[in-house]
Design a protein around this motif. Structure first.
Motif, PDB file in Angstrom:
ATOM      1  N   ASP A 160      -8.491  -6.748  18.014  1.00  0.00           N
ATOM      2  CA  ASP A 160      -8.308  -5.310  17.801  1.00  0.00           C
ATOM      3  C   ASP A 160      -9.511  -4.521  18.291  1.00  0.00           C
ATOM      4  OD1 ASP A 160      -5.784  -5.561  16.590  1.00  0.00           O
ATOM      5  OD2 ASP A 160      -6.683  -6.012  14.647  1.00  0.00           O
ATOM      6  N   ALA A 161     -10.482  -5.214  18.899  1.00  0.00           N
ATOM      7  CA  ALA A 161     -11.666  -4.529  19.445  1.00  0.00           C
ATOM      8  C   ALA A 161     -11.223  -3.476  20.454  1.00  0.00           C
ATOM      9  CB  ALA A 161     -12.600  -5.543  20.102  1.00  0.00           C
ATOM     10  N   GLU A 162     -11.950  -2.369  20.514  1.00  0.00           N
ATOM     11  CA  GLU A 162     -11.537  -1.243  21.344  1.00  0.00           C
ATOM     12  C   GLU A 162     -12.436  -1.091  22.562  1.00  0.00           C
ATOM     13  OE1 GLU A 162     -11.403   2.100  18.699  1.00  0.00           O
ATOM     14  OE2 GLU A 162      -9.343   1.641  18.079  1.00  0.00           O
ATOM     15  N   LEU A 163     -11.823  -0.737  23.669  1.00  0.00           N
ATOM     16  CA  LEU A 163     -12.524  -0.539  24.927  1.00  0.00           C
ATOM     17  C   LEU A 163     -12.176   0.853  25.451  1.00  0.00           C
ATOM     18  CD1 LEU A 163     -14.242  -2.097  27.103  1.00  0.00           C
ATOM     19  CD2 LEU A 163     -12.072  -2.678  28.204  1.00  0.00           C
ATOM     20  N   ALA A 164     -13.200   1.702  25.579  1.00  0.00           N
ATOM     21  CA  ALA A 164     -12.979   3.054  26.103  1.00  0.00           C
ATOM     22  C   ALA A 164     -12.739   2.966  27.607  1.00  0.00           C
ATOM     23  CB  ALA A 164     -14.186   3.934  25.818  1.00  0.00           C
ATOM     24  N   ILE A 165     -11.677   3.616  28.065  1.00  0.00           N
ATOM     25  CA  ILE A 165     -11.261   3.535  29.466  1.00  0.00           C
ATOM     26  C   ILE A 165     -11.196   4.932  30.068  1.00  0.00           C
ATOM     27  CG2 ILE A 165      -9.412   2.829  31.039  1.00  0.00           C
ATOM     28  CD1 ILE A 165     -10.744   0.485  29.659  1.00  0.00           C
TER      29      ILE A 165
END
Length: 451
Positions: free
Chosen positions: A144-149
């Motif tokens: 569920d880790a988030e990556l800003a795109i």
């Protein structure tokens, strides 16, 4: 690419196009492309030899790169008339190695990116992270880790990462092509400005690291909308059945040219359709045989082979199961009110053109990213499962599929249906004279001719 070429030569009589066609190793026959324009010609390249024992990604790369001498010969031989000159190469997104050929011939290279601008911004960002050693798909892909795109309003969860960057054997190959895309003189993207305005802005205003992106031409939607002419018997049967259904009452299930499921998953889809009570048209394809060098599904001799016993009898009058589907003809029909889709980019653009809301069920490539964009960014779709990957071997249960189908066709989905129709209007205006994509194609033509 042929649709793009025809637009180019129809817009400017000074242009001519040569296609270099590669025959994939699993193809039994040559290409059968045709054009009504006398300024488009096709060159069939001789197939290259492959080592079947090498990994898929290396085999694919070797297959493409092995055509370089023939590409150079075709380009050089096309430039012999005194009045003509080689204006440039337009390369498929997996043919960036031919930038070297273009450089040798002193011609500019352009990449035709047949995915969307959001995908392009994502890939350029990931490539930047990858080159700095800051991207580990093994750690991210089920999390569920988030990556800003750049280009997305909300961060992307690790479990929603596109399949194309989480498969370890493919990642270096994809990163190499993405890196080389930066060397092109320009990138033609099969999208339109209003559809991906945030991603386009990130690519044209330096938001996508490392801040160097070639000029962008948003030239889409480029899709095959030719529905005139004689129908096959199968197409006529499908359209006749749709003609008898109420307006916006049918949910259409189709999963692309590589879309097929094993028996267990087909059973879950059948249970979901039966339980939903919705009218349906289902394109059911036979999976490739395991252990065979086949990529694409085939047709069942009888669709009953792939279905639970008695399903067709129990849904008689409510639904229809077919093999290959004439997708644009079906999406254009007024009785179709929803589309359960794998979210391939062609299907995404086609559903947008016709204003049909989608239930997302991605499988391969960049389709997970497309699903996120449709559901969260544009709000023209509902979710079945945005994080699904075909390689996982997971079976999506009937309850989850039924919930997605009911949500897609429910009256409560009217807001998304309205947004889909509004985006359809913007889509069509983009390619009209004066529209954003019409202007962009004109800008590309002038840049090529005046270079």
């Amino acid at each position: 690419m042929l649709e793009l070429a025809e637009q180019l030569v129809n817009r400017d009589r000074r242009l001519a196009v040569t296609f270099c066609l590669m025959k994939m190793p699993f193809q039994q026959t040559s290409h059968d492309f045709k054009s009504s324009s006398g300024r488009i010609r096709f060159v069939d390249l001789e197939p290259t030899t492959l080592d079947p024992d090498t990994p898929r990604s290396i085999r694919f790369t070797s297959f493409i790169d092995g055509h370089a001498p023939q590409i150079k010969e075709a380009a050089a031989s096309n430039n012999t008339a005194p009045s003509s000159r080689l204006a440039g190469f337009v390369l498929d997104m997996f043919c960036t190695s031919f930038i070297n050929v273009a450089n040798e011939l002193g011609a500019p290279s352009y990449v035709f990116y047949t995915c969307g601008a959001t995908c392009l911004a994502f890939m350029l960002h990931v490539q930047s992270l990858f080159d700095r050693g800051e991207f580990d798909p093994a750690e991210l892909k089920d999390s569920d880790a988030e990556l800003a795109i750049p280009g997305l309003r909300d961060p992307l969860q690790g479990k929603q990462l596109p399949s194309v960057v989480v498969e370890a054997d493919w990642l270096p190959t994809v990163m190499r092509h993405t890196r080389r895309t930066r060397e092109a003189k320009g990138i033609l993207v099969n999208t339109f400005h209003d559809f991906e305005s945030q991603a386009v802005a990130s690519l044209t205003t330096g938001q996508t690291p490392p801040r160097q992106t070639p000029p962008l031409y948003t030239v889409g939607p480029i899709i095959d909308l030719k529905m005139k002419g004689d129908r096959t018997a199968g197409e006529t049967e499908i359209v006749d059945w749709l003609d008898k259904q109420p307006e916006s009452s049918v949910v259409f299930l189709c999963f692309g040219s590589m879309g097929s499921f094993d028996e267990e998953q087909v059973k879950e889809i059948a249970i979901a359709l039966e339980a939903s009570g919705q009218r349906f048209l289902w394109s059911l394809r036979k999976p490739p045989q395991k252990g065979k060098p086949e990529f694409f599904p085939s047709e069942y001799d009888d669709v009953k082979e792939g279905l639970p016993e008695g399903f067709l009898d129990r849904t008689d009058g409510l639904g229809k199961v077919i093999g290959w589907a004439p997708q644009t003809r079906i999406l254009a029909h007024p009785s179709v009110g929803g589309f359960v889709s794998h979210c391939g980019w062609n299907s995404t653009l086609e559903s947008t053109w016709f204003g049909v809301p989608v239930a997302t069920w991605p499988m391969h490539a960049e389709q997970q990213l497309n699903a996120v964009m449709l559901v969260k960014e544009l709000e023209v779709a509902v979710e079945i499962r945005m994080s699904y990957r075909k390689t996982s071997g997971e079976v999506v249960p009937a309850e989850e599929i039924e919930r997605g189908i009911r949500g897609l066709m429910a009256a409560e989905n009217e807001g998304r249906r309205i947004k889909a129709k509004e985006m359809s209007d913007k889509c069509r205006k983009a390619v009209e004279d004066g529209g954003s994509s019409y202007h962009s194609i004109g800008r590309f033509i002038e840049d090529v001719i005046t270079d």
